[in-house]
Write a protein that holds these residues in place. Structure first.
Motif, short mmCIF file in Angstrom:
data_model
loop_
_atom_site.label_atom_id
_atom_site.label_comp_id
_atom_site.label_asym_id
_atom_site.label_seq_id
_atom_site.Cartn_x
_atom_site.Cartn_y
_atom_site.Cartn_z
N ARG A 132 0.88 -1.24 0.00
CA ARG A 132 0.04 0.03 0.05
C ARG A 132 0.85 1.38 0.09
N PHE A 133 2.03 1.40 0.62
CA PHE A 133 3.14 2.50 0.72
C PHE A 133 4.20 2.16 0.04
N THR A 134 4.56 3.29 -0.62
CA THR A 134 6.08 3.30 -1.30
C THR A 134 6.82 4.45 -0.91
N ILE A 135 7.87 3.99 -0.39
CA ILE A 135 9.07 4.99 0.15
C ILE A 135 9.95 5.13 -1.23
N SER A 136 10.34 6.52 -1.56
CA SER A 136 11.27 6.88 -2.46
C SER A 136 11.91 7.99 -2.33
N ARG A 137 13.00 8.13 -2.88
CA ARG A 137 13.89 9.52 -2.67
C ARG A 137 14.24 9.90 -4.06
N ASP A 138 14.41 11.42 -4.09
CA ASP A 138 14.98 12.35 -5.25
C ASP A 138 16.25 12.88 -4.69
N SER A 139 17.42 12.36 -4.87
CA SER A 139 18.45 13.31 -4.29
C SER A 139 18.97 14.54 -5.00
N ALA A 140 18.27 14.69 -6.08
CA ALA A 140 18.60 16.08 -6.78
C ALA A 140 17.60 17.10 -5.93
N LYS A 141 16.60 16.66 -5.42
CA LYS A 141 15.58 17.33 -4.63
C LYS A 141 16.00 17.54 -3.13
N ASN A 142 16.91 16.70 -2.90
CA ASN A 142 16.90 16.33 -1.17
C ASN A 142 15.60 16.07 -0.71
N THR A 143 14.95 15.00 -1.23
CA THR A 143 13.57 15.05 -0.72
C THR A 143 13.29 13.33 -0.71
N VAL A 144 12.63 13.00 0.26
CA VAL A 144 12.25 11.39 0.46
C VAL A 144 10.57 11.81 0.52
N TYR A 145 10.05 10.77 -0.17
CA TYR A 145 8.63 10.44 -0.14
C TYR A 145 7.93 9.41 0.36
N LEU A 146 6.75 9.64 0.65
CA LEU A 146 5.92 8.22 1.31
C LEU A 146 4.56 8.12 0.38
N GLN A 147 4.36 7.61 -0.47
CA GLN A 147 3.18 7.35 -1.32
C GLN A 147 2.34 6.49 -0.48
N MET A 148 1.16 7.00 -0.20
CA MET A 148 0.27 6.21 0.69
C MET A 148 -1.12 5.82 0.09
N ASN A 149 -1.35 4.67 -0.36
CA ASN A 149 -2.56 4.26 -1.18
C ASN A 149 -3.43 3.49 -0.03
#
Length: 122
Positions: A67-84
């Motif tokens: 249900r959840f997916t963690i990802s990161r974008d090092s160019a944006k210095n950001t980590v995400y948590l997509q929660m479905n």
């Protein structure tokens, strides 16, 4: 030193989706493992997901797998948590954390954000 700021929380109906973001300051972001934790009222803070510094390895708590997916974008210095497919039991304050290795990602992680509230209504 890393400073973390979460955003993206809110109120959503059961079955809905949210994407949390964690913006990190500091030039060493790409060398840190990142994680998401949550704390519901009256409960201890618990692990949700983690991602290695390279993004090549991810880990999830059993109740959020699929249900959840963690990802990161090092160019944006950001980590995400997509929660479905959110459930009322996902309601909690969600915290972003950073540590030098994914092996040490836990309640004792070295850096924490201030948290963002996620509320799932039934």
């Amino acid at each position: 030193q890393v400073q973390l700021v979460e955003s993206g929380g809110g109120l959503v109906q059961a079955g809905g989706s949210l994407r949390l973001s964690c913006a990190a300051s500091g030039r060493t972001f790409s060398s840190y493992a990142m994680g998401w934790f949550r704390q519901a009222p009256g409960k201890e803070r618990e692990f949700v997901a983690a991602i290695s510094w390279s993004g090549g390895n991810t880990y999830y708590e059993d109740s959020v797998k699929g249900r959840f997916t963690i990802s990161r974008d090092s160019a944006k210095n950001t980590v995400y948590l997509q929660m479905n497919s959110l459930k009322p039991e996902d309601t909690a304050v969600y915290y972003c954390a950073a540590d030098t290795t994914i092996a040490t990602m836990g309640p004792g992680a070295s850096h924490w954000g201030q948290g963002t509230q996620v509320t799932v209504s039934s």
